[in-house]
Design an enzyme around this catalytic site. Structure first.
Site, mmCIF file in Angstrom:
data_model
loop_
_atom_site.group_PDB
_atom_site.id
_atom_site.type_symbol
_atom_site.label_atom_id
_atom_site.label_comp_id
_atom_site.label_asym_id
_atom_site.label_seq_id
_atom_site.Cartn_x
_atom_site.Cartn_y
_atom_site.Cartn_z
ATOM 1 N N LEU B 76 0.796 -1.238 0.000
ATOM 2 C CA LEU B 76 0.000 0.000 0.000
ATOM 3 C C LEU B 76 0.828 1.288 0.000
ATOM 4 C CD1 LEU B 76 -2.836 -0.927 2.556
ATOM 5 C CD2 LEU B 76 -2.884 -1.172 0.064
ATOM 6 N N CYS B 133 -7.111 -5.447 7.096
ATOM 7 C CA CYS B 133 -6.017 -4.906 7.905
ATOM 8 C C CYS B 133 -6.343 -5.126 9.376
ATOM 9 C CB CYS B 133 -5.904 -3.414 7.651
ATOM 10 S SG CYS B 133 -7.450 -2.566 7.992
ATOM 11 N N ASN B 194 -10.682 -9.798 -2.601
ATOM 12 C CA ASN B 194 -9.315 -9.302 -2.526
ATOM 13 C C ASN B 194 -8.387 -10.483 -2.856
ATOM 14 O OD1 ASN B 194 -7.087 -7.659 -1.917
ATOM 15 N ND2 ASN B 194 -8.143 -6.709 -0.195
ATOM 16 N N GLY B 246 -9.664 -12.465 -11.302
ATOM 17 C CA GLY B 246 -9.204 -13.114 -12.531
ATOM 18 C C GLY B 246 -10.064 -12.887 -13.743
#
Lengths: 293, 309
Positions: B76, B133, B194, B246
């Protein structure tokens, strides 16, 4: 002016790429020593600046065996010639993995996906060092590729050029006659099959001895260890230098942020956007983990 | 064919977005010029994730190619909230499509600061909450715990009327339970997946390949895992689902829509083809026609995603 930690290349006259990738026809693929030179006709593309690169992928049979290669591969352009049908782009490749294996096998008439030209080119010699008497080109192995187009573009501007090329051994060499046939080249090889037995950076060190250093502008491309030696040598002697680097890279246009190179003043650059040509003084090291594969 | 979709109250020209962190329009404009704006590949642009303070990102190497994909470990990198608002937001505001800003904090306080800082700006139509996170106060990964997700949304929901899109992690046993918690907390949409946690080994050093030790897998390799998670989540919530994982073709995009997604996002495919979004949108039109679907709103799974639990 000696380079400082916050030095940035003096020019950034990058040629902007046409949007997206485009299919180009492969027009040639031939052996040169242990490498191959393949050419593609870029009907739409602009003429690149030396040091810029392209993302390449075969349009067919890319990733059909075991799902690799998947990503395109970054290649510095070795030569570009404007012809009737567009710009002929030459690339130098050595078969070392699934991507280069496929690119090395391209046949005339096959299609190649091309995105580019991308990235920051080499600076003009007068911008790199306003007191430069000439340019010194230092190439290691297949890293001689971007120096070929650089040599021509500098010669067109009347810059005096000395070229030093080094190779590991005969198997890992090639392209000298095809890309540097026109001009005088000093060679080094680790196995002694040609030129000085040893590293090309030893030839550079001799050239940079004495007062000559201040009037030099060095351009280098080659394996990470060679570039790191060039970087250290030039910083130590206050010589302005630009290095064409490579790292693992997924996209080539600033999207993936994978191509991080540590900066001398902290943090990272994105090599695809802020390189691939970097000023020797702006990076912390040319030995970036993961590069040179 | 009319590909327009409505997503959390936003009218989008077509259902193809970008995944956060997989397209940097500012860098891409430098490479390709303003032609990028004239032929913009996405119907809404999702920014890379912004954190309260600047981040340099992970040490290299950051990526490796895998069979049909790649493992990234980027970390990030971003300019931080203030840097983003000052330098990037004005440029992103010039895009020809609506802008969604992705944010990530490590506490409710950090998230609140980010949402307050971003949501008040006119250039921003929606926010994506990256919850993959840890919450430093609990030590738990927010997106792996339904109670953490619920309490974060309850803290953020009162701050803004703008759509909050929760980006779900696939690294849980039951993503639908996290999606339900997000919905209960007031999320307007969820997006998934994600990247999947993944490791590559450097066989010369026998250590991890990536500078940060491990990373996340993306690309066609994860397509069908993503499709199943989208199907499961779309069946469990009534808020719209943005499906990704994908997607390389119009048929892939249609698969996600048929599995219950209201929109799709293209990520890793952008790296191979900067105009993958435009190509996938065009192929989607063909794929819909070939499937005998006259309009995107006729897709049955899309219109009633919450009825099949």
């Amino acid at each position: 002016m000696p380079p400082t930690a916050d030095s940035r290349p003096r020019s950034d006259e990058r040629v902007v790429a046409p949007l997206g990738r485009r299919a180009c026809e492969v027009t040639d693929n031939r052996q040169t020593g242990g490498y191959r030179i393949f050419s593609a006709l870029d009907a739409a593309g602009p003429e690149p600046r030396a040091g810029q690169f392209y993302m390449l992928a075969a349009a067919e049979h890319w990733g059909t065996r075991s799902g690799r290669p998947y990503l395109p591969r970054a290649f510095s352009v070795a030569e570009a010639e404007v012809t009737d049908g567009g710009v002929r782009l030459d690339f130098l490749v050595e078969d070392v993995g699934p991507g280069t294996e496929r690119l090395a096998s391209l046949r005339q008439g096959e299609r190649l996906w091309v995105t580019g030209p991308l990235g920051r080119p080499f600076s003009h010699t007068s911008e790199l060092n306003s007191e430069a008497a000439g340019a010194i080109l230092v190439g290691g192995g297949i890293g001689l590729a971007p120096l070929a187009i650089l040599r021509r573009q500098l010669a067109d501007r009347g810059v005096a050029i000395r070229t030093l090329l080094g190779f590991r051994d005969q198997e890992h060499s090639g392209g000298v006659d095809e890309l540097f046939g026109c001009c005088e080249v000093r060679m080094a090889s680790e196995d002694g099959h040609v030129g000085h037995r040893g590293y090309v950076t030893e030839l550079l060190a001799v050239l940079l001895e004495g007062d000559a250093a201040r009037s030099a502008a060095v351009y280098a491309c080659g394996p990470p260890a060679m570039l790191e030696t060039v970087r250290a040598l030039c910083l130590e002697r206050d010589v302005d230098a630009e290095l064409a680097m490579e790292t693992p890279m997924a996209c080539g246009f600033g999207a993936c942020m994978g191509c991080a190179v540590p900066l001398a003043d902290g943090g990272y650059m994105r090599l695809c956007r802020d390189g691939p040509v970097v000023n020797a003084a702006e990076i912390e090291t040319a030995l970036v983990r993961g590069s040179g594969h | 064919m009319d590909l327009a979709v409505q997503l959390a109250g936003l009218d989008l020209e077509h259902p193809v977005l970008n995944g956060s962190g997989t397209f940097d329009v500012i860098a891409a404009r430098r490479a390709f010029g303003d032609a990028l704006l004239a032929e913009f590949p996405f119907s809404m642009f999702v920014s890379k994730t912004i954190t309260p303070e600047p981040r340099a990102g992970n040490p290299p190497p950051r990526l490796i190619e895998t069979p049909a994909g790649m493992i990234n470990s980027i970390g990030l990198p971003n300019k931080g909230l203030e840097g983003f608002l000052a330098a990037d937001l004005p440029v992103l505001g010039e895009l020809p499509v609506p802008l969604c800003v992705s944010v990530m904090g490590t506490s409710h306080g950090e998230f609140e600061r980010l949402v307050e800082g971003v949501a008040g700006r006119d250039e921003v139509v929606a926010l994506e909450l990256n919850i993959s996170c840890p919450n430093v106060e609990s030590g738990l990964i927010v997106g792996e715990q339904a109670p953490e997700t619920l309490s974060l949304l309850q803290a953020l929901r009162p701050i803004t009327q703008k759509p909050l899109i929760v980006k779900l992690t696939p690294n849980v046993a039951d993503p639908a339970s996290i999606a339900r918690a997000a919905e209960e907390g007031g999320a307007d949409a969820v997006s998934l997946i994600n990247t999947l946690k993944a490791t590559a080994i450097d066989t010369r050093t026998l250590g991890p390949w990536h500078g940060a030790g491990r990373g996340g897998l993306s690309g066609p390799a994860i397509h069908h895992v993503a499709l199943e998670q989208v199907r499961a989540v779309a069946g469990a919530v009534s808020v719209p689902v943005i499906g990704m994982g994908g997607i390389e073709s119009g048929a892939d995009a249609l698969s996600f829509l048929a599995a219950g997604a209201a929109a799709v996002a293209v990520g890793t495919a952008n790296f191979r083809d900067p105009l993958a979004g435009s190509r996938i949108r065009a192929e989607l039109e063909t794929a819909l026609a070939e499937a005998g679907v006259g309009s995107i709103s006729d897709l049955p799974a899309r219109t009633a995603p919450s009825t099949s639990t």
